[in-house]
Write an enzyme that holds these catalytic residues in place. Structure first.
Site, PDB file in Angstrom:
ATOM      1  CB  SER A   1      -0.932  -0.004   1.203  1.00 42.44           C
ATOM      2  OG  SER A   1      -0.168   0.215   2.357  1.00 42.44           O
ATOM      3  CE  LYS A   2      -2.076   5.856  -3.408  1.00 39.44           C
ATOM      4  NZ  LYS A   2      -2.952   6.988  -3.512  1.00 39.44           N
ATOM      5  NE  ARG A   3      -0.359   7.818   4.844  1.00 37.53           N
ATOM      6  CZ  ARG A   3       0.456   8.854   4.691  1.00 37.53           C
ATOM      7  NH1 ARG A   3       1.730   8.747   4.987  1.00 37.53           N
ATOM      8  NH2 ARG A   3      -0.010  10.008   4.239  1.00 37.53           N
TER       9      ARG A   3
END
Ligand code: GLU
Length: 539
Positions: A286-288
């Site tokens: 995921s983006k984080r």
């Protein structure tokens, strides 16, 4: 996403080049946000392959979805590619080539896509559909109620919808004249085998019943991705369309479009890259990610969502290390070699060695790559990189700070780089090279400080004062000789001595550190330590 599609992979040799076609690959991001690692990897693979075959690498901006447009995203994409050193030789931001413009919104203005959509209509391979979103919703609900697993607009359901296949010519004309919004849909044939070759996966076969009648032109006149990328790939003479695995389910529809346009000979070879997975292998990265390793090449602030993300660049990664790490995510050279220069990557790269299955992101390995590149840098280069960080740290401590000489700085870099992953760690690893310690590792003091040890430190100080040259070898010899004279084992006092000089119990090679600090400084520090620690112990 239509993951219900059943693919059949046929065992067959893979091939990645076509005769008589110039190698031209495009990276075609949509400016809907910052370019994350996965996107950069796609660009990298395209770049490597293009360079290997003396071909072209093109940047095309796919901005047909106006509702998802994010300001600054295009510039971010360009800057990211520049930082990574994977620069297109044609396309937006890199000098227009023979196929300008390279931004789809501008191409739309030129009527590039409409022409193809109309050709498909004229040839009976596409049709107008006037259904409102309420009607589409109702259709979906009806199918769901009838337990249809994946409701879609297709050869069966289009029969009961409002389109130019079910309405009379007159009705269609009336709707058009009245300005009723419409889309153009692909007329997917019923129950037909669609077969295509993917360089990474081999031959793939899908039945057309699993493919929906995709929208090709939206009611605002904008083409969808499906039509636009095909038109552009044809017109830009793209030889390889390389993209993320999420596009695999749409590939059968794309095959049909090429066929219906009579452009199968212009069709690029396809390669669908595997996903990048979370470190535990559980799902898409995921983006984080919680590992603390960035997911974006550069700092990114998304003004739409108000979210900001830290970049590899700002974290202190070297672009070469980032690129090397990315190359190994899903590709392998077939040898144990892990460290590659860009030139070596170009020579070694092939799509045939890209895995079909997802690639697990490994945060520790990512840091390891940076460490390898850090170690390869010269001390002079590292000193240059460390200087601004050091300046900031010293400035925060005192306004009339003085930067040490370059050769001193290089000496520090040489000693601290071995245990660091980033230049930004140098300060924490060796701040005592710039400021004398004021406190001393309490545990070591508690364990090692006693009268005999104190006497030893005093005696070493005296011995050091008598040295005319202050090299690592000489100080070490003096240290050992003093221990012998004092009848104390070096193991008893080695770490204590280090703490007296640096304040901390661990660090680089001890006598190298002593040599670099220099005689005056070391003597001063030892004297201070004896009085400060001695006082402390007495108290
Ligand atoms: N605009 C598409 C995306 O950003 C590009 C896919 C492709 O390369 O064909 O995913």
């Amino acid at each position: 996403m239509h993951w219900h599609i059943n693919y059949m992979y046929l065992c067959s040799p893979k091939f990645e080049l076509m005769e008589n076609r110039r190698v031209r690959l495009r990276f075609a991001p949509s400016p809907t946000g910052g370019l994350h690692m996965g996107g950069v990897r796609t660009a990298l693979f395209c770049y490597l392959f293009a360079k290997k075959h003396n071909g072209d690498f093109i940047l095309r901006i796919e901005d047909t979805d106006q509702t998802r447009y994010v300001n600054g995203a295009e510039e971010y994409i360009i800057n990211s590619l520049k930082w990574c050193g994977i620069e297109p030789n044609e396309g937006v931001g890199f000098g227009d080539g023979p196929h300008a413009p390279y931004r789809q919104s501008e191409r739309k203005e030129l009527g590039v896509y409409k022409k193809y959509a109309e050709q498909l209509i004229a040839d009976g391979h596409a049709y107008y559909a006037f259904d409102t979103s309420e009607e589409l919703d109702a259709m979906r609900k009806r199918l769901e109620a009838a337990k249809v697993v994946a409701p879609q607009y297709n050869a069966v359901t289009r029969q009961s919808m409002r389109n130019s296949l079910t309405l009379s010519e007159d009705e269609v004309k009336k709707l058009m004249d009245a300005g009723t919004p419409y889309v153009i849909r692909l007329k997917v044939p019923r129950n037909e085998e669609i077969r295509f070759h993917d360089i990474i996966r081999g031959w793939v076969v899908v039945n057309s019943t699993q493919v929906d009648d995709k929208v090709l032109l939206k009611s605002d006149g904008m083409p969808t991705y499906h039509l636009a990328h095909i038109v552009d790939d044809i017109e830009m003479e793209i030889s390889h369309a390389v993209r993320g695995e999420e596009w695999l389910p749409s590939a059968p529809a794309h095959i049909l479009i090429y066929r219906f346009l009579g452009k199968e000979d212009k069709m690029p070879l396809l390669a669908h890259l595997p996903l990048i997975l979370k470190p535990d292998g559980n799902g898409k990265l995921s983006k984080r990610d919680k590992s603390g390793i960035p997911m974006f090449p550069l700092n990114w602030y998304d003004e739409r969502t108000g979210e900001s993300y830290v970049g590899y660049r700002e974290t202190g990664f070297f672009p070469e290390a980032f690129v090397n790490m990315l190359a190994m995510l899903g590709w392998n050279p077939g040898t144990p070699q892990e460290i590659f220069t860009k030139e070596e990557l170009i020579q070694a790269f092939s799509f045939e060695r890209v895995n079909k299955s997802g690639a697990k992101f490994d945060p520790e390995k990512t840091k390891w790559f940076n460490q390898q590149y850090l170690r390869k840098k010269s001390d002079a280069e590292l000193a240059e990189l460390f200087k601004p960080i050091l300046e900031e740290k010293l400035k925060a401590l005192s306004s009339d700070f003085r930067l040490p000489t370059s050769s001193y700085l290089e000496g520090v870099c040489k000693l601290v780089k071995e245990k660091s992953h980033f230049v930004s760690e140098f300060w924490d690893a060796g701040s005592y090279f710039f400021i004398a310690p004021t406190n001393y590792d309490a545990e070591v003091i508690k364990k090692r400080w006693n009268d005999a040890a104190a006497n030893f430190i005093k005696a070493v100080t005296e011995a050091f004062k008598g040295l005319s040259t202050f090299t690592a070898a000489e100080t070490e010899a003096a240290f050992k000789k003093t221990a012998e004279t004092q009848g104390i084992a070096t193991g008893q006092v080695m770490q204590l001595f280090r703490v007296c000089v640096s304040g901390v119990g661990g660090g680089p090679m001890l006598f190298e550190m002593v040599e670099l600090l220099g005689k005056d400084e070391v003597v001063k520090r030892l004297e201070t330590a004896v009085s400060v620690i001695g006082e402390g112990v007495k108290a």
